[in-house]
Write a protein that holds these residues in place. Structure first.
Motif, PDB file in Angstrom:
ATOM      1  N   GLN A 128      53.183  13.632  40.811  1.00 44.26           N
ATOM      2  CA  GLN A 128      54.492  14.091  40.876  1.00 44.26           C
ATOM      3  C   GLN A 128      55.037  14.683  42.273  1.00 44.26           C
ATOM      4  N   GLN A 129      54.281  15.772  42.616  1.00 41.37           N
ATOM      5  CA  GLN A 129      54.933  16.364  43.821  1.00 41.37           C
ATOM      6  C   GLN A 129      53.524  16.746  44.614  1.00 41.37           C
ATOM      7  N   CYS A 130      53.885  16.618  46.161  1.00 38.84           N
ATOM      8  CA  CYS A 130      52.716  17.131  46.951  1.00 38.84           C
ATOM      9  C   CYS A 130      53.260  17.714  48.163  1.00 38.84           C
ATOM     10  N   TRP A 131      52.518  18.321  48.988  1.00 35.14           N
ATOM     11  CA  TRP A 131      52.920  18.782  50.291  1.00 35.14           C
ATOM     12  C   TRP A 131      52.544  17.656  51.273  1.00 35.14           C
ATOM     13  N   VAL A 132      53.275  17.386  52.134  1.00 35.38           N
ATOM     14  CA  VAL A 132      53.289  16.226  53.065  1.00 35.38           C
ATOM     15  C   VAL A 132      53.391  17.171  54.518  1.00 35.38           C
ATOM     16  N   LEU A 133      52.408  17.004  55.323  1.00 35.81           N
ATOM     17  CA  LEU A 133      52.524  17.831  56.576  1.00 35.81           C
ATOM     18  C   LEU A 133      52.779  16.820  57.833  1.00 35.81           C
ATOM     19  N   TYR A 134      54.036  16.979  58.309  1.00 35.98           N
ATOM     20  CA  TYR A 134      54.440  16.063  59.335  1.00 35.98           C
ATOM     21  C   TYR A 134      53.994  16.679  60.622  1.00 35.98           C
ATOM     22  N   VAL A 135      53.242  15.973  61.433  1.00 34.93           N
ATOM     23  CA  VAL A 135      52.651  16.605  62.642  1.00 34.93           C
ATOM     24  C   VAL A 135      53.383  15.941  63.896  1.00 34.93           C
ATOM     25  N   ASP A 136      54.290  16.692  64.412  1.00 36.91           N
ATOM     26  CA  ASP A 136      54.855  15.935  65.684  1.00 36.91           C
ATOM     27  C   ASP A 136      54.230  16.327  67.024  1.00 36.91           C
ATOM     28  N   ILE A 137      53.786  15.301  67.911  1.00 31.26           N
ATOM     29  CA  ILE A 137      53.097  15.685  68.999  1.00 31.26           C
ATOM     30  C   ILE A 137      53.891  15.446  70.147  1.00 31.26           C
ATOM     31  N   LEU A 138      53.932  16.294  71.127  1.00 26.29           N
ATOM     32  CA  LEU A 138      54.820  15.955  72.471  1.00 26.29           C
ATOM     33  C   LEU A 138      53.905  16.103  73.432  1.00 26.29           C
ATOM     34  N   ILE A 139      53.837  15.099  74.498  1.00 24.44           N
ATOM     35  CA  ILE A 139      52.950  15.069  75.437  1.00 24.44           C
ATOM     36  C   ILE A 139      54.001  15.434  76.687  1.00 24.44           C
TER      37      ILE A 139
END
Length: 290
Positions: free
Chosen positions: A130-141
């Motif tokens: 039903q529910q989980c954590w999602v880790l959004y990894v934003d990378i800026l060069i």
């Protein structure tokens, strides 16, 4: 990346230096350039890190959000990577010039983390199916100074190490739907076990020898190489061939062995540095966003 124009004499100088195990900047073939690392720079992110490998400058931010798990993995959360190449990094990134490189790095990171030996995604599960954590990894060069794959992987691991996941519990059952309650205490958080998260090692072949952490000039002198993702327990989780040239099977085996050994050392040094960074007093930290 921006193309470096070298004369034949400059290329010969680099080739002879690699052959004699004395590169242009004084390093041996298996030496890295100095690394500067800072964590916790972005206040509105769950975790962040800025890493500078010589002239390569990477900023990573991690956002944690609740979402539904994938149907085939009901007991696991997930990581999603997004790479953006700043137009200030090199003129070639203006407009949509950096999209191909960003997509290549993003795909390689997804493959590197796909192995079950790298990170325990079941730690991100909240309610099975039903529910989980999602880790959004934003990378800026921010700047390109060669060896982007390695720099990005080190910055991502550092940001995930610093990521704080809020504590959550099931308060009451409203009919058949559970009600989730986040802790009010900002310090009531948990962290992922990042010990086995992979570090990437790039090996470029120049002449009859190969080297790690190539500079832009050395990258221009090489026609082939490999990118190896090595977890903390020395397992290779992903490999990518780069360059238009070919590699002899014996050379490939040797490069993979060296990549695994170098990756294990880099992992150990990075974890030690992260522990030092964590114990450093906030007042002593200095960063470009503080």
């Amino acid at each position: 990346m921006a193309e470096i124009l070298l004369s034949e004499a400059e290329k010969a100088f680099i080739h002879h230096g690699v052959q004699d195990d004395l590169r242009c900047d004084g390093r041996t073939r298996l030496d890295y350039r100095p690394i500067i690392l800072e964590t916790g720079l972005v206040s509105n992110a769950s975790g962040s890190a800025r890493l500078r490998l010589a002239n390569s400058d990477i900023l990573v931010g991690v956002k944690v959000e609740l979402a539904s798990p994938f149907p085939d993995k009901p007991k696991e959360g997930r990581l999603e990577f997004f790479v953006d190449c700043s137009a200030n990094a090199t003129p070639e990134f203006e407009g949509r010039g950096g999209e191909d490189l960003a997509n290549e790095i993003c795909r390689f990171l997804q493959r590197s983390y796909a192995s079950g030996d790298t990170i325990n995604l079941s730690e991100l599960s909240v309610l099975t199916g039903q529910q989980c954590w999602v880790l959004y990894v934003d990378i800026l060069i921010l700047e390109c100074g060669g060896n982007l794959y390695d720099a990005v992987s080190l910055a991502v691991k550092s940001a995930l190490y610093a990521t704080q996941i809020p504590s959550i519990k099931v308060a009451t059952m409203d009919g058949d739907q559970p009600e989730l309650e986040l802790s009010d205490d900002p310090y009531d958080t948990k962290r992922l076990n990042t010990e086995n998260i992979p570090c990437v090692v790039t090996l470029m072949k120049i002449g009859n020898h190969y080297l790690v952490d190539p500079t832009p000039e050395e990258e221009c002198c090489s026609s082939s190489g490999i990118v190896v993702a090595v977890s903390g327990n020395k397992k290779i989780t992903a490999v990518r061939k780069i360059g238009s040239g070919s590699l002899h099977p014996d050379s490939l085996v040797s490069m993979l062995k060296t990549g695994s050994e170098v990756g294990a050392v880099v992992n150990t040094i990075l974890m030690k540095k992260l522990l030092e960074e964590e114990t450093l007093e906030v007042s002593l930290k200095v960063g470009f966003m503080r």
